[in-house]
Every structure is written in structure tokens, then in C-alpha cells.
Design an enzyme around this catalytic site. Sequence first.
Site: not given
Ligand code: NDP
Ligand code: PMR
Length: 392
Positions: A84-87, A89-90, A267
Site C-alpha cells: 500500500i503506497t502512502g500508508a 496516514s489517512g 489534483y
Molecule cells: P493523506 O494525506 O492522509 O494520505 C496521503 C498519503 O500519501 C500519505 O501517507 C502521504 O505520505 C503519502 N504521500 C504523499 N506524497 C508521497 C510521495 N511522494 N511518496 C510516497 N507517499 C506519498 O490523504 P488521504 O488518505 O485522504 O488520501 C489517500 C488517497 O485517497 C489519495 O489517493 C486521495 O486522492 C484519495 N481520496 C481521498 C479522499 C478524501 O476525502 N480524503 C476522497 C477521495 C479519494 P506522508 O504521510 O509522508 O505525507
Molecule cells: Mg466537495 C454533493 C456532494 C459532495 C461530495 C460528495 C463532495 C466530495 N463534495 C460535494 C459537494 C460540494 N463540495 C459542494 C456543493 C461544494 C461547494 C460549496 C464543495 C466544495 C468543495 C471544495 C472547496 N469540495 C471539495 C473542496 C476541496 O477542496 C476538495 C477537493 O476538491 O479536493 C480535490 C473537495 C472535495 N469534495 C468532495 C471530496 C471527496 C473532496 C476531496 C477530496 C478528493 O476528491 O479526493
Amino acid sequence: MAAALVPAAFSIPKEGKPSVSLKDSTLFGVSLSDHLKADFSSSALRCKREFGAVKAQTVATTTPAANRAASEGKKTLRKGSVVITGASSGLGLATAKALAETGKWHVIMACRDFLKAERAAKSAGIAKENYTIMHLDLASLDSVRQFVDNFRRSGRPLDVLVCNAAVYLPTAKEPTFTAEGFELSVGTNHLGHFLLSRLLLEDLNKSDYPSKRLIIVGSITGNTNTLAGNVPPKANLGDMRGLAGGLNGLNSSAMIDGGDFDGAKAYKDSKVCNMLTMQEFHRRYHEETGVAFASLYPGCIATTGLFREHIPLFRLLFPPFQKYITKGFVSEDESGKRLAQVVSDPSLTKSGVYWSWNKDSASFENQLSQEASNADKARKVWEISEKLVGLA
Ligand code: NDP
Ligand code: PMR
Ligand code: LMG
């Protein structure tokens, strides 16, 4: 705003389509038709299938090998070995924890910060014998190659690879770059993982595990057939002139589509590349190798480190906004269980699928946006990327 978010009242047409049909519309990553169909009786199953998005449990087709494993019983199955890459956090950490807790998996945590990963594993309570930390910095292709060498030297098999790590730089005014000079978000999230998964496919191939999988984490925000994917700036790869030029911000744009730098868009574009890469892997290699290629949207995990670069006000308001208004929020624990299902659940062996979960946390095959499911774009991303990472 809240009223507009009520699922039944809202649908977004797929790009390029004049009319809106239920099956094309998703909200919160959940197909609207899936909501409606949940009320149907099972006798309507055949009819449901024609609509496309059906609960995973009802349609997942298993590979013959996976069937064999299931029928032979779990006792004879050796411990699985998953990278698992990036394990550190999160989502990655939560997935490592969920898998390790089953006692059926050894997790190789591929992380750029060894100490952080060690502390994270300890505080998550992952038992020592269930994990190994190995260094991987996806922002350096040398590091990716070194990781692959080290992993091979460790002698462990590779049964499942999870490409999870990512960076998100929404407030950056200027682009930053990987060791090879690729814009950092696409360079890390897509190109680093592209090289890693291309190289490790060989290792997956060698494994004798009955259900081999390659999983790349996608997102709803890269899918413009959803509300979330329509929050500006929207993902768009355009004709990929920036990618073809190497994303270096010098003689080419730092953005895939050749436009001005925008960290949030970079992104989302990188997530589109992740989802396209999964499909191209499926097209090229599923039949030949039996490996299942999958992507997923695990839900909005609004509390992770992904938002560390965002402004403090965003970090404060984003979790309650997702929890109470969009209701797309999931905890890190829950998201880890979801990704762990894609790694090891016997019913999620279908290849070429973008998994999502409905509000009852049941998995289903979701529909990707038109761009994120465009076969020509998938091929083009693949061909340009293999040149950039030195494979072609
Ligand atoms: P986190 O920031 O918690 O986790 C990201 C991980 O990636 C960290 O472990 C970080 O390492 C690692 N990482 C970043 N850069 C590098 C690098 N150059 N080499 C190796 N590892 C690296 O974020 P999330 O857990 O939220 O994100 C995990 C995945 O989920 C991502 O692919 C994200 O796009 C996806 N995702 C997240 C959503 C959300 O709502 N959070 C929604 C949809 C998808 P370090 O700990 O060292 O910083
Ligand atoms: Mg979003 C309607 C549902 C919904 C969901 C499931 C997400 C997920 N978001 C939703 C709606 C909205 N967002 C709306 C209506 C707004 C305007 C107010 C909004 C805004 C917003 C911002 C500014 N949302 C965001 C941001 C971010 O900076 C995040 C992003 O785009 O990261 C790329 C984000 C996100 N919204 C999500 C999810 C899952 C993210 C973040 C992470 C990702 O896609 O990986
Ligand atoms: C950018 O801003 C950032 O600049 C960038 O850095 C990056 O973060 C990027 O996507 C990530 O976002 C987007 C910004 C502006 O959105 C906001 O953050 C504005 C917040 C406004 C708050 C709205 C109030 C909500 C209720 C308040 C509750 C408190 C909690 C608030 C927490 C906020 C955290 C998110 O985006 C805009 O331009 C605003 C427009 C939003 C558009 C939503 C998309 C709708 C698309 C619909 C498609 C059209 C279909 C119409 C059909 C209608 C049928 C009924």
C-alpha cells in the site's frame, strides 16, 4: 443549497448528452438509479442489470481462480502480501490496519517518511508481524525503481498492489515539481504510480495467490457526472498537450491540458489519469494475467492529511459541511474497511470496475464520467506516460 443536495431533486447530465437519464446521474458518488432500485424486489434483477449500476454483491463475476480459492476454503489460503503506497496516514493507514487485523494479510507500507510510518503503524496498533515499512518516494522515479528492487530482494510475493498515496496543493500559486521535473500532483499521484504499477505487474504475475488485484484510488471530484465533480475548477485533460510536453512549466505547461497552473485542477486531473490507467490496464492485461484491476471512490474522508495545504478555515468547515450538508462524509476507519474490501473481499473480484458505496455502506459498481471512461483518452494517457517515465 441544502435543498439542491437532496438526491431525488438533483441530477447532472453526462457531458455531451442532451437529455438526462437516471442511470447517468450520480450524487455523492452514489447512482441515483441505485437508490431507486434498492426498493425493487430481487425478481427485478435482470431489469436492474440493464441499467448498469447494480450492487456489487449481485453481479460481481469471479475469476475461475478466485472461485477455486473460495470453494477450497479459506484455511488453505496462505497469508496475502499487499503493498500500500502512502500508508503512513489517512486512507492508506486505515486500510493497512483493517487488513492486518484480519490476520490474513502482511502489509508492506510503501512510504516516503519511514519514521512517520513507524509511528503511525504503532499508534494504529498494527501488530509487528503484520507489517513491513519500505521506503518509496513517488515524486522520484529513481526511488520508485529502487523500491521495486528492494521489494524483490525482500523475497515476499506480491498479491495485491494498492496505489493510494497522493498530494493535493489547492493553495499553491506556482507549480512545484518532482525530481524529474513533472508538476508535483500529477507527477506523484499519476506518473509515480504509473511506473510503480507497470514494473510491479510482473511481480503480481508471478504470485500464486488465487485473487490478484491492482487497485488505484480514484475520486468523485475527478468525475464531472457528479455534483462534487462540478465544483470549480473541473477536471479536464483536454488534448493532453501539457502532459506530452512533460509538465515541466518551461517549454510546456505544468497542466495536462496546457492551461495555467491550478493546484486543485491538477489534483482532479491526476485522479482522472488514475481512473483511466486502471481501465487501460484492464483492457491490456486482464485476460492475459487474470489480475483484477479496480478503482474506487471511498467516500469523502474529510479529516485526512490530504487537506493539510488548504487554508485553516476550509479545514475547520469541510468536515461538518460533508457530514451534515452533503452527507458524503466517511470516517477514516470506515474508508479503510471499504478499501480493504476491494483488496480482499471474495465478491469484489471483478476487473475494470470503479467501486463506490451507498449510504448503507454497500458496495456497487459506479459509472465514471465520460472523460474518465473514454477509451481513447485512456490509451493516450498510457502512451504519453510510458514515454515520460522511460518505459517506451
Ligand atoms: P493523506 O494525506 O492522509 O494520505 C496521503 C498519503 O500519501 C500519505 O501517507 C502521504 O505520505 C503519502 N504521500 C504523499 N506524497 C508521497 C510521495 N511522494 N511518496 C510516497 N507517499 C506519498 O490523504 P488521504 O488518505 O485522504 O488520501 C489517500 C488517497 O485517497 C489519495 O489517493 C486521495 O486522492 C484519495 N481520496 C481521498 C479522499 C478524501 O476525502 N480524503 C476522497 C477521495 C479519494 P506522508 O504521510 O509522508 O505525507
Ligand atoms: Mg466537495 C454533493 C456532494 C459532495 C461530495 C460528495 C463532495 C466530495 N463534495 C460535494 C459537494 C460540494 N463540495 C459542494 C456543493 C461544494 C461547494 C460549496 C464543495 C466544495 C468543495 C471544495 C472547496 N469540495 C471539495 C473542496 C476541496 O477542496 C476538495 C477537493 O476538491 O479536493 C480535490 C473537495 C472535495 N469534495 C468532495 C471530496 C471527496 C473532496 C476531496 C477530496 C478528493 O476528491 O479526493
Ligand atoms: C476552489 O473553490 C478553491 O479556490 C480551490 O483552492 C480548491 O479548493 C477548489 O475544488 C477545490 O475549490 C471552490 C469554491 C468556489 O467553493 C467554495 O469553497 C465555496 C464555499 C461556499 C460555501 C457555500 C455554502 C454552503 C453551505 C455552508 C455551510 C458551511 C460550510 C461551508 C464549508 C465549505 C467547504 C466546502 O466554488 C464556486 O464557485 C461555488 C460554486 C459552487 C458550485 C457547486 C457546483 C454546482 C454544479 C452544478 C452543475 C449545474 C447543474 C445545475 C442544475 C440545477 C438543477 C436544480
